[in-house]
Design an enzyme around this catalytic site. Sequence first.
Site, short mmCIF file in Angstrom:
data_model
loop_
_atom_site.label_atom_id
_atom_site.label_comp_id
_atom_site.label_asym_id
_atom_site.label_seq_id
_atom_site.Cartn_x
_atom_site.Cartn_y
_atom_site.Cartn_z
N GLY A 122 0.23 -1.14 -0.50
CA GLY A 122 -0.32 0.09 -0.11
C GLY A 122 0.85 1.12 -0.43
O GLY A 122 0.51 2.34 -0.91
N GLU B 119 1.51 1.80 -3.75
CA GLU B 119 0.58 2.43 -4.04
C GLU B 119 0.32 3.81 -4.31
O GLU B 119 -0.39 4.15 -5.50
CB GLU B 119 -1.15 1.55 -3.49
CG GLU B 119 -1.06 0.14 -4.86
CD GLU B 119 -2.00 -0.65 -4.18
OE1 GLU B 119 -2.67 -1.18 -4.68
OE2 GLU B 119 -1.33 -0.58 -2.98
N GLU C 72 2.49 -8.44 -2.02
CA GLU C 72 1.48 -9.49 -1.87
C GLU C 72 0.85 -10.68 -2.11
O GLU C 72 -0.34 -11.62 -1.29
CB GLU C 72 -0.15 -8.17 -2.42
CG GLU C 72 -0.45 -6.80 -1.45
CD GLU C 72 0.50 -5.42 -2.11
OE1 GLU C 72 0.17 -4.59 -2.11
OE2 GLU C 72 1.47 -6.27 -3.02
#
Length: 258
Positions: A109, A112, A132
């Site tokens: 994340g 991202e 992930e």
Amino acid sequence: MSEYAFIETKVEDYIGIIELNRPKQLNALNRQMMKEIVQVMERYDQDDTVRVILLKGKGRAFSAGADIDEMSNDDPIHLELLNQFQDWDRLSVIKKPIIGAVQGFVFGGGFELALSCDVLIAAEGTEFSFPEVNLGVMPGAGGTQRLTKLVGRTLALEWIWSAKRIQVEEAQSHGFVNRIVSGELLEEETLKFAKMIAEKPPLAIRLIKDSVNKAVDYSLYEGMQYERKNFYLLFSSEDQKEGMNAFIEKRKPKFHGK
């Protein structure tokens, strides 16, 4: 005492600063933290005293990824009802420039979030990764989409399938890091760049971002038509008159975002 639980904020010299503030957890992103980040970005986006948004992380990592403890027992229905990615979607419509300063781990994340920035300045030794797959899942906040648009299909697949740790030099060579600086100079160099952008005419900066973002998805012809409308629109601004008059009069322009 900060009004936010997981971030620190301040405004100085037209720069709205957001600092991730969970250093003991390597700034792992929990849901409340993302809500706070997006709420402040939206507030800055409407604030005339802010022209540039600067995003950074406290401690030795920008962000090591999502808070796994928070989501380990989730199920599809809970995730659908929670609709946690709506906060991430709101990042895509921030009109002002977002400058990211990253260091250490930029994983999951955190990666991202970094890819949601318009310009990324990274410290030497920074590493990027989507780990992930090693947890039995995949990026869910835009990682597969943003990375593919930046580096292409085959490289994105290789990196996400393998959970490769991408060194900052390779990241720069593939275009998602703009500049590499020493860790000691990261904040100074990022602020210097942000201040330079903040001195430019705010409306032009916003419409340039708008046009460049459209270029990612539009055909060349469609993008050029969109660009042209924004070009024409700026001729209704006071900043256009000020900028051109200052050029003719050989003086420094003073832009007010009007």
